[in-house]
Each structure stands twice: as C-alpha cells, then as structure tokens.
Design a protein around this motif. Structure first.
Motif, PDB file in Angstrom:
ATOM      1  N   LYS A 157       0.812  -1.211   0.000  1.00  0.00           N
ATOM      2  CA  LYS A 157       0.000   0.000   0.000  1.00  0.00           C
ATOM      3  C   LYS A 157       0.851   1.270   0.000  1.00  0.00           C
ATOM      4  O   LYS A 157       0.430   2.302  -0.526  1.00  0.00           O
ATOM      5  CB  LYS A 157      -0.938   0.006   1.210  1.00  0.00           C
ATOM      6  N   GLU A 158       2.042   1.180   0.573  1.00  0.00           N
ATOM      7  CA  GLU A 158       2.915   2.353   0.657  1.00  0.00           C
ATOM      8  C   GLU A 158       3.838   2.499  -0.545  1.00  0.00           C
ATOM      9  O   GLU A 158       4.704   3.379  -0.566  1.00  0.00           O
ATOM     10  CB  GLU A 158       3.728   2.301   1.955  1.00  0.00           C
ATOM     11  N   GLY A 159       3.668   1.640  -1.538  1.00  0.00           N
ATOM     12  CA  GLY A 159       4.465   1.753  -2.746  1.00  0.00           C
ATOM     13  C   GLY A 159       5.915   1.360  -2.578  1.00  0.00           C
ATOM     14  O   GLY A 159       6.788   1.825  -3.328  1.00  0.00           O
ATOM     15  N   LEU A 160       6.194   0.469  -1.617  1.00  0.00           N
ATOM     16  CA  LEU A 160       7.571   0.062  -1.351  1.00  0.00           C
ATOM     17  C   LEU A 160       7.988  -1.187  -2.128  1.00  0.00           C
ATOM     18  O   LEU A 160       9.148  -1.602  -2.039  1.00  0.00           O
ATOM     19  CB  LEU A 160       7.757  -0.206   0.154  1.00  0.00           C
ATOM     20  N   LEU A 161       7.053  -1.766  -2.899  1.00  0.00           N
ATOM     21  CA  LEU A 161       7.351  -3.028  -3.566  1.00  0.00           C
ATOM     22  C   LEU A 161       7.167  -2.944  -5.077  1.00  0.00           C
ATOM     23  O   LEU A 161       6.320  -2.196  -5.574  1.00  0.00           O
ATOM     24  CB  LEU A 161       6.430  -4.133  -3.024  1.00  0.00           C
ATOM     25  N   GLU A 162       7.978  -3.738  -5.773  1.00  0.00           N
ATOM     26  CA  GLU A 162       7.802  -3.933  -7.208  1.00  0.00           C
ATOM     27  C   GLU A 162       6.812  -5.078  -7.425  1.00  0.00           C
ATOM     28  O   GLU A 162       6.714  -5.994  -6.597  1.00  0.00           O
ATOM     29  CB  GLU A 162       9.136  -4.311  -7.867  1.00  0.00           C
ATOM     30  N   LYS A 163       6.118  -5.057  -8.523  1.00  0.00           N
ATOM     31  CA  LYS A 163       5.247  -6.175  -8.855  1.00  0.00           C
ATOM     32  C   LYS A 163       6.078  -7.395  -9.237  1.00  0.00           C
ATOM     33  O   LYS A 163       7.161  -7.262  -9.817  1.00  0.00           O
ATOM     34  CB  LYS A 163       4.306  -5.808 -10.001  1.00  0.00           C
ATOM     35  N   ILE A 164       5.567  -8.563  -8.895  1.00  0.00           N
ATOM     36  CA  ILE A 164       6.201  -9.813  -9.301  1.00  0.00           C
ATOM     37  C   ILE A 164       5.856 -10.081 -10.762  1.00  0.00           C
ATOM     38  O   ILE A 164       4.693  -9.979 -11.171  1.00  0.00           O
ATOM     39  CB  ILE A 164       5.704 -10.986  -8.436  1.00  0.00           C
ATOM     40  N   ASP A 165       6.871 -10.401 -11.558  1.00  0.00           N
ATOM     41  CA  ASP A 165       6.644 -10.786 -12.952  1.00  0.00           C
ATOM     42  C   ASP A 165       6.485 -12.302 -12.991  1.00  0.00           C
ATOM     43  O   ASP A 165       7.461 -13.045 -12.978  1.00  0.00           O
ATOM     44  CB  ASP A 165       7.821 -10.344 -13.819  1.00  0.00           C
ATOM     45  N   HIS A 166       5.233 -12.753 -12.984  1.00  0.00           N
ATOM     46  CA  HIS A 166       4.985 -14.188 -12.890  1.00  0.00           C
ATOM     47  C   HIS A 166       5.481 -14.959 -14.110  1.00  0.00           C
ATOM     48  O   HIS A 166       5.652 -16.183 -14.033  1.00  0.00           O
ATOM     49  CB  HIS A 166       3.494 -14.441 -12.665  1.00  0.00           C
ATOM     50  N   SER A 167       5.737 -14.263 -15.215  1.00  0.00           N
ATOM     51  CA  SER A 167       6.289 -14.949 -16.385  1.00  0.00           C
ATOM     52  C   SER A 167       7.735 -15.385 -16.130  1.00  0.00           C
ATOM     53  O   SER A 167       8.267 -16.229 -16.846  1.00  0.00           O
ATOM     54  CB  SER A 167       6.228 -14.034 -17.615  1.00  0.00           C
ATOM     55  N   LYS A 168       8.355 -14.805 -15.105  1.00  0.00           N
ATOM     56  CA  LYS A 168       9.742 -15.156 -14.769  1.00  0.00           C
ATOM     57  C   LYS A 168       9.838 -16.125 -13.594  1.00  0.00           C
ATOM     58  O   LYS A 168      10.930 -16.446 -13.146  1.00  0.00           O
ATOM     59  CB  LYS A 168      10.525 -13.882 -14.430  1.00  0.00           C
ATOM     60  N   ILE A 169       8.680 -16.555 -13.095  1.00  0.00           N
ATOM     61  CA  ILE A 169       8.652 -17.453 -11.943  1.00  0.00           C
ATOM     62  C   ILE A 169       8.248 -18.847 -12.390  1.00  0.00           C
ATOM     63  O   ILE A 169       7.239 -19.030 -13.062  1.00  0.00           O
ATOM     64  CB  ILE A 169       7.651 -16.957 -10.872  1.00  0.00           C
ATOM     65  N   GLU A 170       9.036 -19.841 -11.987  1.00  0.00           N
ATOM     66  CA  GLU A 170       8.712 -21.236 -12.277  1.00  0.00           C
ATOM     67  C   GLU A 170       8.322 -21.943 -10.984  1.00  0.00           C
ATOM     68  O   GLU A 170       8.907 -21.697  -9.937  1.00  0.00           O
ATOM     69  CB  GLU A 170       9.916 -21.938 -12.915  1.00  0.00           C
TER      70      GLU A 170
END
Length: 347
Positions: free
Chosen positions: A90-103
């Motif tokens: 909520k505080e904008g401290l995180l990047e989104k996870i790119d699920h295309s790069k997750i196995e």
C-alpha cells in the motif's frame, strides 16, 4: 610505428576492460537463520550470481530499513511476514512480481496463495509458513502445567520467561489471554493488553528474535514464546525442549518473498525465487530449519519424521482458535508502537 602499435594495444586493452560484465549480485534481506547456507551456495554455483545476505530480527526493523532506503535499490529481495506485505504494498515500497519469470508457482498450496493481503500474489510469493507457540524445558518444568499463554503469568516462572522481540506477537498473547482477537484495532483493548503484559514483565528474562531457541539451550530461560522452526532446531540439541500450541490459539504467519521498489537486480531476484521453488530445494529448506513449506510437491519429498512432526506441520486440532496476523492499519499500529515502547522501557 612502434608508438602506433603500442597505442593500438593500449586502446584494445582498455576497450576489453570496459566490455567486461559487472559481477551479478543478489542482495537478499532476510530473517536470521532463515536460509540454509547450502541453498545459497548451490544458487551461486548454478547461476554465477553472488548472494549478499543481510539479516534482521523483526518485521519492524526490516520495514524501517526499507522505508529509510526507499527506492535506493540497495536490496533486491526481502521476506516480510503476512501483514507487512500488505502494508508495504500500500505504501508503494514493492515492485510487482513478474509471474512470467517465476517457475513452480503452481506447486504452491492453494490455501496459501491469493490471500487478502496480496490478491493474485501481485507483489509476493510464499516462502515458508509457521506458528508461534509456547516452549518449555521438560526437565525443569511440569508439562501438564504448560497448556496456555496464560500460564506465563504463573508466579513460579518469575525471571524465567522469554518473549520474542516482536511487537505484534507479544501483544497477541496479551490480547488472547483477555479474550480479544490478536488483530484487535480497538485502542481500549490494546491498552488492556499492555496493562496485562506489564504484569508479566517482572517474569521476563529476555526478548529474543535473533535465535529464540538459544535462551532455552543456554539455560537462561525455561518457558516462553518460540517459533516452531526454532523449536524443531532447538530440540536437536536439547531433547527436553517441548513445543505447545496454546489453548487460546496459536499465532499463524506466512513469510513471503517480495522485491523492494527499484531493486537493481530484479531479474536475479526472480531467478532466486524460482530456484527456491524447486521441490528439492523447498524440501531441503523445510527439513533443515524446521518450518513448513507451502510447496506441495516439496512436501512429498520430506522424510516421514519431518512431514509428521506436529511442531512443523500442525494438525487441524493444533490450529483450533489459531489466527493469521493481519494488517491492522496505521492508526492501530501507532497505538501498538506507543504501548510497546512503554512496555520495553518499563514505563
């Protein structure tokens, strides 16, 4: 002519130096004793990515550090607990996870993904889950008397109690003993929990979230709080260390990988998450440090003595009245923090 040849060699040499790739690095910010060295070594060997491992002992310390360094890119991966994922998102401290790069994401327990604190796991990937319960030394204490959080207030345990150095966890036990939710946002209930915990403080010998098993192993304390994985590791060295699911309800938490905003090595972070989600690696971690893996494929690889250890993998009965820690919001957190500071300072 020699000068021209020499100049050409120097230019080629400098150009060659400039074209060398910088060493690939992953800056991992994690809890103490929460990632086997073998896993880091194998990741470095397989990928050539160097892991720089830095630790913290509480969600509050982790959050404060990342907030201070907001957007700096100093860390590529962190491992906050359930409710802090929501707060940091909520505080904008995180990047989104790119699920295309997750196995391997499909191997995760459906009950532990797509939680309210992070719908569709847009910002987090489950790493380990566990419980916070009671521990006691059965050589020194009668186990029949240790069944509930309320037992910590027993006069015979004066100066022998250990608490984790975790604000929300400590207030959880005060709230539950009073019959309230451990996720209360009611200032009056939080104040009552503070008063109740103040009565306990003369019995408290130490706060420890670096390695909560150590005060028991070193004979400093006989009873108190502990994380289930620490209880499992502690029992290897001290067979008399017992883990109890308190009658009022245990604390349940889920720790997840997150990528801090503007991480310099986000690709390496995704690689590491995928590496850990390999069933063999997830099983190794669970077996080594005693916490439960959310990876269903990994659970099938666990030895029976690990998979059937109730300390690591509780039964439905063990989780009666259990509560997941939730984000209580900034207003309530300010109330908790004020009373936590007073509790720790003895005021």
């Amino acid at each position: 002519m020699k000068k021209l040849v020499l100049a050409g060699l120097m230019t080629a040499t400098l150009a060659g130096c400039g074209s060398q790739e910088e060493p690939r690095v992953l800056n991992l910010y994690n809890w103490s004793e929460y990632m086997p060295r073998e896993v880091l070594d194998r990741f470095e060997e397989e990928t050539g990515i160097q892991v720089i491992y830095t630790t913290y002992d509480s969600n509050e310390a982790m959050y404060a550090r990342l907030k201070l360094l907001e957007g700096s890119g100093d860390y590529d991966l962190a491992v906050p607990s359930t409710y802090y994922v929501n707060k940091m998102r909520k505080e904008g401290l995180l990047e989104k996870i790119d699920h295309s790069k997750i196995e391997g994401f499909d191997n995760l327990d459906p009950e532990l993904v797509n939680q309210a604190f992070d719908e569709n796991n847009a910002y987090s990937v489950p790493y380990l889950w566990g419980t916070t319960g009671l521990a006691y030394d059965s050589e020194d204490l009668d186990g029949d008397k240790v069944t509930a959080w309320a037992d910590l207030w027993n006069d015979e345990y004066q100066g022998r109690v250990m608490l984790t150095n975790d604000m929300r966890e400590v207030f959880h036990i005060g709230l539950r003993v009073l019959g309230y939710s451990g996720n209360s946002t009611n200032p009056d209930e939080i104040e009552q929990a503070y008063e109740k915990l103040s009565e306990l403080m003369p019995a408290v010998r130490t706060f420890n979230s670096d390695a909560p098993r150590m005060p028991y192993l070193e004979g400093e304390t006989d009873i108190g709080m502990i994380w289930n994985g620490e209880a499992v590791m502690g029992k290897d060295d001290m067979p008399s260390l017992e883990y109890v699911y308190p009658e009022e309800g245990t604390i349940v938490w889920l720790d997840s990988f997150v990528i801090p905003k503007n991480a310099e090595n986000a690709d390496a972070a995704h690689q590491f998450i995928s590496f850990v989600m390999q069933p063999e690696i997830s099983a190794l971690i669970s077996e080594d440090i005693g916490y439960a893996t959310p990876n269903l494929a990994a659970r099938e690889l666990l030895p029976d003595e690990v998979a059937n250890d109730r300390s690591s993998y509780p039964t439905a009965e063990d989780l009666t009245n259990a509560e997941f820690q939730e984000d209580v919001g900034d207003d309530a957190m300010q109330v908790y923090t004020r009373y936590w500071e007073r509790l720790k300072s003895g005021r």
